[in-house]
Scaffold this motif. Structure first.
Motif, PDB file in Angstrom:
ATOM      1  N   ASP A  45       0.859  -1.181   0.000  1.00  0.00           N
ATOM      2  CA  ASP A  45       0.000   0.000   0.000  1.00  0.00           C
ATOM      3  C   ASP A  45       0.901   1.240   0.000  1.00  0.00           C
ATOM      4  O   ASP A  45       1.557   1.544   1.003  1.00  0.00           O
ATOM      5  CB  ASP A  45      -0.914  -0.016   1.234  1.00  0.00           C
ATOM      6  N   GLU A  46       0.909   1.946  -1.121  1.00  0.00           N
ATOM      7  CA  GLU A  46       1.843   3.070  -1.257  1.00  0.00           C
ATOM      8  C   GLU A  46       1.542   4.194  -0.270  1.00  0.00           C
ATOM      9  O   GLU A  46       2.427   4.958   0.119  1.00  0.00           O
ATOM     10  CB  GLU A  46       1.830   3.604  -2.711  1.00  0.00           C
ATOM     11  N   ARG A  47       0.282   4.299   0.145  1.00  0.00           N
ATOM     12  CA  ARG A  47      -0.051   5.379   1.089  1.00  0.00           C
ATOM     13  C   ARG A  47       0.593   5.128   2.450  1.00  0.00           C
ATOM     14  O   ARG A  47       1.002   6.042   3.142  1.00  0.00           O
ATOM     15  CB  ARG A  47      -1.572   5.481   1.250  1.00  0.00           C
ATOM     16  N   VAL A  48       0.625   3.858   2.836  1.00  0.00           N
ATOM     17  CA  VAL A  48       1.258   3.526   4.114  1.00  0.00           C
ATOM     18  C   VAL A  48       2.761   3.783   4.032  1.00  0.00           C
ATOM     19  O   VAL A  48       3.357   4.400   4.922  1.00  0.00           O
ATOM     20  CB  VAL A  48       0.982   2.050   4.485  1.00  0.00           C
TER      21      VAL A  48
END
Lengths: 107, 461
Positions: free
Chosen positions: A5-8
Motif C-alpha cells: 500500500d503506497e499510502r502507508v
C-alpha cells in the motif's frame, strides 16, 4: 511490514508515530506498541530471514488453531515489504474486553 | 463487482465475522491507534456499522478525526480488502443497533457470558474507498463454493412439505423432517428441540448425524445460541466457532473474578463443528421449538440457509401443533381395556427374564436403570408411573388421557405436551437399547414392553 500500500509507505517518515498491533493466535490476546519511527527503508537479507521465520511460525499457529491450509493462508502475505525501525514509547493491552486500550508500560 | 469498482456487495463473506478485522484511527495530532474487532456489519451499499463495546481510544480519535481504515479478509479465498471510512453517527437503538446487539450476544453465548457483555452503541461509517490488496502469488487460491440452486431448493422444499403433510403423528413428523433435511437439502447434522410445558426449557426430541446421546438434552431459553434463538424468536447463526470462541474467551478473561459463567449446554456435539445455525419453529404466534444445524465447514451457513430452514421450521411447528390438538381432542378417558392384556404376571408370579432395577428420584423426576441415567422431568415421571402400574398388576396398555388424569405426573392443566414427552421417552429408551420400550398402538394409545422382572426403588432426598 507490507509495502503493497503506497499510502502507508509514504507515511513512514522518521519522526512520525507508528502503531503496531499483534495478537497471539491461540488466545487472541493482543498488544499494541507505539512510538516514533527512527528509520525505514528496503528490507535486507537479515530482515527477510527474520520475517520468513516469523511468518512460518504465524502460519503454523493459524493452521494449528483454525486448520486453514498453510498454502492458502500465504495469499494474505505481502508481496513487497519494507523495513521499519521505531522506538517503543508506549505499550497497550489491546485484548478484547473491558481493559482494551489499557496502558501496559510507559517510557 | 460493478463496472470493475469494488462495492460492499462484493465483500459479503467478509462480514460474517469469521476472521477478526483490523481498524485504524488517528488522534488529532496524527498518532495512530490499531485494534482488532470481531466483526463489521453492512448497513447498506454505502455504510458499515461497528459495535462499540470497549473502543474508548477509537471513540476519542473519531471525535477528533472522523476518518478510519479497516482491513477485512475473505475467510475462503483469503483475499484482503482495505476500506477507507468516514464516521457518520452513533446509534443506541433501532434496527442496526439490535442487529449488532444480537451479534454480541451470539459471541457471548459461546462462553455463557450473554448476561455480561453489553453493546454500548453502534457506530455507523460511510465507505469512501475499497481497495483489494494484491494477493501473494505463492498462496493457493480456493474458489468460493457456488451459491445454492434456488430452483433445486424450491423443489426440495415442495417435497419436504409434502412429506410432513403426509406424516400422521409427531413421532413420524420429526423423523420425516430431519431425514428430508439431510437427503434433500444436505443438512446432515440437525437437531430438533421442543419447548417444555412451562416455556422455560427446550428439550431435544430428535437429531441426525451425531454420535453421542441426542435425545433429551435440555437448553434453557436464552442460554447459548440455541436458547437465544428461542427466546428472541430469531434465527441465530455463527461460523468459525473456534475463532469466535477464542475471541469470546478473550473478552471473558477480562471479566473473570467478577461474574460466574452460565452452565454448559449438553446438546449433542458434532466433532469439529465450526458453524451452527438455529432457527425458531413458530406457528400461530407461539414458539414450538428450535431447529438446529451444525457443520464442520467454518463458513457453512448464510442468509439463504436461514430462509430455507425457517420455512421448514414453521411447517414443523404447524404440523406438530396440529397433531397435538388432534391428540388432546380425542381418545378415551379411561384405560382402553377394562381387563388390559398382561405381558407378564403380577408380582409373585415368578420371574420373566432378568431383574430390572429402576430407581426414581421424586425431587426431579429422574429415573435410573441400575447405575445408568435414563430420563428426568415429566418424561421421567411418566416412565415411573407406567413401571409402577406394570409392576403392580402387569398392565401393558395405556392411554394418553389416563396419564393426564394421573396427579403424580404433575402435568400442567393447559398445553401439557404429553404426546411430545411420550415420544421423547420412547426415543430415549430406544437410543439406550433399554429392556423397557413403548410403542404406539393408535392415536392416544400406547403399549409398554418390558423384557424382564421389575424391581422399583424410590430415593427421597
Amino acid at each position: 511490514m507490507s509495502a503493497d500500500d503506497e499510502r502507508v509507505v509514504a507515511g513512514l517518515d522518521p519522526g512520525r508515530t507508528i502503531a503496531v498491533t499483534g495478537a497471539d493466535i491461540r488466545t487472541v490476546a493482543a498488544v499494541q506498541v507505539k512510538g516514533p519511527i527512527t528509520w525505514s527503508g528496503p528490507a535486507d537479507e537479515t530482515d527477510l530471514a527474520l520475517m520468513a521465520h516469523q511468518v512460518d511460525r504465524f502460519l503454523e499457529a493459524v493452521h494449528e488453531v483454525d486448520r486453514n491450509p498453510v498454502d492458502q493462508l500465504r495469499r494474505m502475505l505481502p508481496i513487497e515489504v519494507v523495513s521499519v525501525e521505531f522506538e517503543v514509547v508506549e505499550t497497550f493491552d489491546q485484548s478484547a474486553g473491558p481493559e482494551a486500550g489499557a496502558r501496559v508500560t510507559s517510557g | 463487482m460493478s463496472g470493475g469498482r469494488l462495492t460492499l456487495r462484493d465483500l459479503d463473506r467478509c462480514f460474517g465475522g469469521a476472521i477478526p478485522m483490523v481498524m485504524a484511527t488517528a488522534s488529532a495530532d496524527g498518532t495512530p491507534n490499531v485494534t482488532y474487532l470481531s466483526r463489521a456489519h453492512k448497513v447498506d451499499d454505502e455504510r458499515i456499522a461497528i459495535s462499540n463495546q470497549f473502543m474508548s481510544k477509537t471513540s476519542r480519535n473519531l471525535a477528533a478525526n472522523p476518518r478510519a481504515s479497516v482491513l477485512l479478509m475473505d475467510p475462503i479465498t483469503h483475499d484482503e480488502y482495505r476500506i477507507s471510512l468516514v464516521y457518520e453517527r452513533t446509534e443506541r437503538r433501532g434496527h442496526v443497533f439490535e442487529r449488532l446487539r444480537t451479534d454480541i450476544d451470539v459471541l457471548a453465548s459461546l462462553t455463557g457470558m450473554q448476561d455480561v457483555f453489553r453493546l454500548r452503541a453502534a457506530d455507523i461509517f460511510r465507505v469512501v474507498d475499497i481497495r483489494e490488496l494484491p494477493p501473494n502469488p505463492t498462496g493457493s487460491y480456493v474458489p468460493p463454493p457456488p451459491p445454492r440452486d434456488p430452483v433445486g431448493d424450491l423443489a426440495a422444499m415442495a417435497e419436504i412439505s409434502a412429506r410432513i403433510a403426509r406424516a400422521g403423528d409427531v413421532d413420524v413428523i420429526v423423523d420425516v423432517a430431519l431425514d428430508a433435511l439431510d437427503q434433500l437439502l444436505g443438512y446432515s447434522h440437525s437437531i430438533l428441540l421442543l419447548v417444555d410445558e412451562e416455556g422455560r426449557t427446550l428439550y431435544s426430541i430428535g437429531a441426525r448425524g451425531f454420535a453421542s446421546d441426542s435425545v433429551g438434552a435440555e437448553v434453557a431459553l436464552g442460554e447459548g445460541l440455541v436458547g437465544m434463538a428461542a427466546a428472541r424468536c430469531l434465527p441465530m447463526r455463527a461460523g468459525h466457532l473456534g475463532q469466535m470462541t477464542k475471541y469470546s474467551n478473550s473478552m471473558r478473561s477480562g471479566y473473570e473474578g467478577s461474574v460466574h459463567a452460565g452452565r454448559e449446554v449438553s446438546l449433542p456435539v458434532l466433532n469439529g463443528a465450526q458453524s451452527r445455525l438455529a432457527v425458531p419453529a413458530v406457528t400461530a404466534g407461539e414458539l414450538v421449538g428450535v431447529l438446529v444445524v451444525d457443520s464442520v465447514d467454518p463458513v457453512a451457513f448464510g442468509p439463504s440457509d436461514e430462509h430455507l430452514l425457517s420455512i421448514v421450521a414453521s411447517q414443523l411447528a404447524a404440523a406438530i401443533e396440529h397433531e397435538r390438538a388432534l391428540e388432546s381432542d380425542d381418545g378415551p378417558t379411561r384405560p382402553s381395556s377394562p381387563a388390559p392384556p398382561r405381558s407378564q404376571g403380577p408380582p409373585g408370579a415368578g420371574p420373566a427374564g432378568p431383574e430390572l432395577v429402576f430407581r426414581f428420584f421424586p425431587v426431579d423426576g429422574s429415573v435410573f436403570l441400575g447405575p445408568d441415567y435414563v430420563i428426568k422431568g415429566v418424561a421421567g415421571r411418566i416412565l415411573w408411573s407406567l413401571l409402577r402400574h406394570h409392576a403392580s398388576d402387569g398392565r401393558v396398555d395405556f392411554t394418553n388421557k389416563e396419564l393426564r388424569l394421573d396427579p403424580t405426573l404433575e402435568m400442567p392443566g393447559f398445553k401439557d405436551n404429553l404426546e411430545s414427552r411420550l415420544i421423547l421417552l420412547k426415543r430415549r429408551l430406544d437410543e439406550h437399547e433399554a429392556p423397557v420400550k413403548i410403542g404406539k398402538t393408535g392415536r392416544g394409545r400406547f403399549r409398554l414392553h418390558v423384557a424382564g422382572t421389575l424391581r422399583l426403588e424410590t430415593t427421597d432426598p
